[in-house]
Design a protein around this motif. Structure first.
Motif, PDB file in Angstrom:
ATOM      1  N   SER A 199      -4.617  10.014 -17.304  1.00  0.00           N
ATOM      2  CA  SER A 199      -4.617   9.875 -15.853  1.00  0.00           C
ATOM      3  C   SER A 199      -4.774   8.416 -15.440  1.00  0.00           C
ATOM      4  CB  SER A 199      -5.751  10.702 -15.241  1.00  0.00           C
ATOM      5  OG  SER A 199      -7.011  10.216 -15.691  1.00  0.00           O
ATOM      6  N   MET A 200      -4.560   8.199 -14.149  1.00  0.00           N
ATOM      7  CA  MET A 200      -4.820   6.911 -13.508  1.00  0.00           C
ATOM      8  C   MET A 200      -5.638   7.206 -12.262  1.00  0.00           C
ATOM      9  SD  MET A 200      -1.015   5.213 -13.899  1.00  0.00           S
ATOM     10  CE  MET A 200      -1.554   3.525 -13.611  1.00  0.00           C
ATOM     11  N   TRP A 201      -6.406   6.229 -11.816  1.00  0.00           N
ATOM     12  CA  TRP A 201      -7.268   6.483 -10.668  1.00  0.00           C
ATOM     13  C   TRP A 201      -7.292   5.299  -9.719  1.00  0.00           C
ATOM     14  CZ3 TRP A 201     -11.390   3.320  -9.490  1.00  0.00           C
ATOM     15  CH2 TRP A 201     -11.812   2.457 -10.497  1.00  0.00           C
ATOM     16  N   THR A 202      -7.751   5.557  -8.515  1.00  0.00           N
ATOM     17  CA  THR A 202      -7.961   4.514  -7.529  1.00  0.00           C
ATOM     18  C   THR A 202      -8.791   5.092  -6.390  1.00  0.00           C
ATOM     19  OG1 THR A 202      -6.865   2.803  -6.202  1.00  0.00           O
ATOM     20  CG2 THR A 202      -5.899   5.002  -6.147  1.00  0.00           C
ATOM     21  N   PHE A 203      -9.137   4.249  -5.422  1.00  0.00           N
ATOM     22  CA  PHE A 203      -9.777   4.725  -4.211  1.00  0.00           C
ATOM     23  C   PHE A 203      -8.733   4.856  -3.121  1.00  0.00           C
ATOM     24  CE2 PHE A 203     -13.356   2.466  -6.370  1.00  0.00           C
ATOM     25  CZ  PHE A 203     -14.121   3.596  -6.607  1.00  0.00           C
ATOM     26  N   ALA A 204      -8.978   5.772  -2.195  1.00  0.00           N
ATOM     27  CA  ALA A 204      -8.006   6.033  -1.139  1.00  0.00           C
ATOM     28  C   ALA A 204      -8.738   6.247   0.173  1.00  0.00           C
ATOM     29  CB  ALA A 204      -7.175   7.267  -1.491  1.00  0.00           C
ATOM     30  N   ARG A 205      -7.999   6.096   1.254  1.00  0.00           N
ATOM     31  CA  ARG A 205      -8.565   6.320   2.586  1.00  0.00           C
ATOM     32  C   ARG A 205      -7.665   7.284   3.356  1.00  0.00           C
ATOM     33  NH1 ARG A 205     -12.131   4.071   6.100  1.00  0.00           N
ATOM     34  NH2 ARG A 205     -12.737   2.464   4.599  1.00  0.00           N
ATOM     35  N   LYS A 206      -8.313   8.223   4.021  1.00  0.00           N
ATOM     36  CA  LYS A 206      -7.602   9.156   4.891  1.00  0.00           C
ATOM     37  C   LYS A 206      -8.423   9.317   6.153  1.00  0.00           C
ATOM     38  CE  LYS A 206      -5.041  13.509   4.614  1.00  0.00           C
ATOM     39  NZ  LYS A 206      -4.754  14.697   3.765  1.00  0.00           N
ATOM     40  N   GLY A 207      -7.887   8.887   7.267  1.00  0.00           N
ATOM     41  CA  GLY A 207      -8.668   8.859   8.492  1.00  0.00           C
ATOM     42  C   GLY A 207      -9.788   7.846   8.358  1.00  0.00           C
ATOM     43  N   THR A 208     -11.006   8.275   8.586  1.00  0.00           N
ATOM     44  CA  THR A 208     -12.156   7.362   8.491  1.00  0.00           C
ATOM     45  C   THR A 208     -12.900   7.500   7.164  1.00  0.00           C
ATOM     46  OG1 THR A 208     -13.601   9.004   9.548  1.00  0.00           O
ATOM     47  CG2 THR A 208     -12.486   7.415  10.985  1.00  0.00           C
ATOM     48  N   ARG A 209     -12.442   8.405   6.303  1.00  0.00           N
ATOM     49  CA  ARG A 209     -13.166   8.675   5.054  1.00  0.00           C
ATOM     50  C   ARG A 209     -12.502   8.011   3.860  1.00  0.00           C
ATOM     51  NH1 ARG A 209     -14.030  14.798   3.959  1.00  0.00           N
ATOM     52  NH2 ARG A 209     -15.343  13.889   2.322  1.00  0.00           N
ATOM     53  N   GLU A 210     -13.341   7.692   2.859  1.00  0.00           N
ATOM     54  CA  GLU A 210     -12.844   7.151   1.599  1.00  0.00           C
ATOM     55  C   GLU A 210     -12.983   8.191   0.502  1.00  0.00           C
ATOM     56  OE1 GLU A 210     -13.109   2.543   0.991  1.00  0.00           O
ATOM     57  OE2 GLU A 210     -15.099   3.291   1.548  1.00  0.00           O
ATOM     58  N   PHE A 211     -12.051   8.158  -0.447  1.00  0.00           N
ATOM     59  CA  PHE A 211     -12.025   9.141  -1.520  1.00  0.00           C
ATOM     60  C   PHE A 211     -11.732   8.460  -2.849  1.00  0.00           C
ATOM     61  CE2 PHE A 211     -10.661  11.204   2.373  1.00  0.00           C
ATOM     62  CZ  PHE A 211     -11.399  12.379   2.395  1.00  0.00           C
ATOM     63  N   PHE A 212     -12.034   9.194  -3.904  1.00  0.00           N
ATOM     64  CA  PHE A 212     -11.627   8.826  -5.254  1.00  0.00           C
ATOM     65  C   PHE A 212     -10.457   9.742  -5.598  1.00  0.00           C
ATOM     66  CE2 PHE A 212     -11.753   9.589  -9.839  1.00  0.00           C
ATOM     67  CZ  PHE A 212     -11.876   8.317 -10.358  1.00  0.00           C
ATOM     68  N   ILE A 213      -9.357   9.179  -6.080  1.00  0.00           N
ATOM     69  CA  ILE A 213      -8.174   9.992  -6.347  1.00  0.00           C
ATOM     70  C   ILE A 213      -7.643   9.705  -7.748  1.00  0.00           C
ATOM     71  CG2 ILE A 213      -6.629   8.304  -5.235  1.00  0.00           C
ATOM     72  CD1 ILE A 213      -4.942  10.722  -4.282  1.00  0.00           C
ATOM     73  N   MET A 264       0.844  -1.201   0.000  1.00  0.00           N
ATOM     74  CA  MET A 264       0.000   0.000   0.000  1.00  0.00           C
ATOM     75  C   MET A 264       0.875   1.246   0.000  1.00  0.00           C
ATOM     76  SD  MET A 264      -2.977   1.170   2.675  1.00  0.00           S
ATOM     77  CE  MET A 264      -4.132  -0.070   2.115  1.00  0.00           C
ATOM     78  N   GLU A 265       0.525   2.197  -0.842  1.00  0.00           N
ATOM     79  CA  GLU A 265       1.269   3.442  -0.984  1.00  0.00           C
ATOM     80  C   GLU A 265       0.567   4.542  -0.186  1.00  0.00           C
ATOM     81  OE1 GLU A 265       3.014   6.133  -4.724  1.00  0.00           O
ATOM     82  OE2 GLU A 265       1.511   4.567  -5.057  1.00  0.00           O
ATOM     83  N   VAL A 266       1.346   5.430   0.422  1.00  0.00           N
ATOM     84  CA  VAL A 266       0.791   6.573   1.138  1.00  0.00           C
ATOM     85  C   VAL A 266       1.258   7.847   0.448  1.00  0.00           C
ATOM     86  CG1 VAL A 266       0.624   7.820   3.320  1.00  0.00           C
ATOM     87  CG2 VAL A 266       0.733   5.327   3.318  1.00  0.00           C
ATOM     88  N   ILE A 267       0.300   8.652  -0.017  1.00  0.00           N
ATOM     89  CA  ILE A 267       0.608   9.896  -0.722  1.00  0.00           C
ATOM     90  C   ILE A 267      -0.147  11.026  -0.047  1.00  0.00           C
ATOM     91  CG2 ILE A 267       0.370  11.145  -2.900  1.00  0.00           C
ATOM     92  CD1 ILE A 267       0.594   8.494  -4.359  1.00  0.00           C
ATOM     93  N   ASN A 268       0.607  11.947   0.517  1.00  0.00           N
ATOM     94  CA  ASN A 268       0.013  13.117   1.161  1.00  0.00           C
ATOM     95  C   ASN A 268      -1.019  12.720   2.223  1.00  0.00           C
ATOM     96  OD1 ASN A 268       0.267  15.951   1.206  1.00  0.00           O
ATOM     97  ND2 ASN A 268      -1.687  16.214   0.146  1.00  0.00           N
TER      98      ASN A 268
END
Length: 348
Positions: A20-34, A1-5
């Motif tokens: 572009s390239m995309w994936t889903f990410a998690r920061k704290g308790t929230r999920e994001f599209f990046i 797993m990679e950690v970016i910012n």
């Protein structure tokens, strides 16, 4: 797993556009599209470039960053739930990243949309058009309107609503001067965009989004794109430019909606309605056959969701899981109310 910012990221997936390239990410308790943009690449000072070339490339990247930070701030200020919010836009090492709220689950398919009630279709059309009204009022053109960039979802209140996503190709209309790099899905490409790409001196406005929306709205009502002479023309913009028939079947859409879609697909952008005019037109369509008020006894919804004829208000804040979205009633039309919603948002 990679950690970016601070975002914990799984493997990136290529979006097949080469951009572009995309994936889903998690920061704290929230999920994001990046999204990771493949261009531009911020040059690192590794000794392989001259100072002049390094400075030139860095200046280009810094101008790119300023331009899109301004654009995404405008998108956020224009939205009130139906424009997917850009949470962050940043550079990490040599790459740029766009972080957006994660839209949960899968979008309702075009086939499913074509089978919902006529009242729900009108409600969906108005909600999507209203989102573009807000976007265009902010001076932003989407440039890549197509079904996959309008996430349609059935809310917790049982209504259908759309969230506009993917502003990577977006642009301020005031920035379209001279030669620019244009793109978008060729199926939904407006005639004037094609002419501009061919080098002709034509004016590009937000009406390119309206042309594409005309095709999308036809798909909402029928589940398919309209017929045209595919032996003569490869794309709709070609048929429109030649004045050829694009078959809008009124037996599937109703006469009023067919008339609107034909105007949206006019080869002359000045003849197309604005997003605001679309909202007002659909409000004015006779609902004798399409009940304007929501039937509580049938839906079992609370009275909060009952529309009031002649008024202009949101009938409910639905949800996509933990996400907010706005559902409009049958007669949203006042500028004052629209400006009230338009003022929400925040800067990156």
């Amino acid at each position: 797993m990679e950690v970016i910012n601070g975002y914990k990221i799984d493997n990136f997936i290529n979006d097949n556009s080469g951009c572009s390239m995309w994936t889903f990410a998690r920061k704290g308790t929230r999920e994001f599209f990046i999204k990771r943009l493949l261009d531009p690449v911020y040059p690192m000072d590794d000794g392989t470039m001259s100072k002049e070339l390094l400075d030139e490339k860095r200046k280009y990247c810094e101008e790119f960053e300023q331009k899109y930070r301004k654009l995404y701030n405008a998108v956020n200020r224009a939205g009130f739930g139906n424009l997917v919010r850009i949470e962050e836009f940043f550079r990490y090492d040599s790459k740029y990243y766009i972080v957006m709220e994660k839209v949960s689950s899968n979008s309702v398919s075009l086939e499913e949309i074509s089978k919902i009630s006529l009242n729900d279709k009108y409600l969906l059309v108005k909600t999507v058009a209203f989102a573009f009204w807000c976007l265009h009022d902010a001076g932003v053109i989407h440039f890549d309107v197509k079904p996959s960039n309008i996430f349609v979802k059935k809310t917790s209140g049982g209504r259908y609503t759309g969230k506009i996503i993917d502003f990577d190709t977006g642009m301020f209309k005031d920035d379209i001067i001279g030669e620019i790099e244009l793109g978008g899905d060729l199926t939904y490409l407006a005639p004037e965009t094609f002419l501009k790409m061919r080098g002709e001196d034509v004016n590009i406005t937000e009406k390119i989004d309206i042309f594409a929306l005309g095709l999308v709205f036809y798909q909402y009502f029928t589940g398919e794109l309209p017929n045209f002479n595919i032996e003569e023309y490869e794309y709709y913009f070609g048929a429109a430019l030649e004045g050829a028939n694009i078959d809008i079947d009124a037996t599937k859409t109703g006469d009023e909606m067919a008339s609107l879609i034909r105007r949206m697909l006019d080869a002359n952008p000045e003849n197309r309605p604005s997003a605001k005019e679309i909202v007002e037109y659909v409000n004015g369509i006779s609902h004798e056959q399409v009940k304007s008020d929501i039937d509580i006894t049938r839906t079992g919804e609370s009275s909060t969701f009952v529309s009031s004829k002649g008024s202009s208000r949101i009938i409910g804040m639905g949800s996509f899981g933990n996400e907010s979205t706005t559902v409009l009633d049958s007669s949203v039309k006042t500028k004052e109310k629209k400006d009230e919603w338009f003022s929400t948002g925040g800067d990156l």
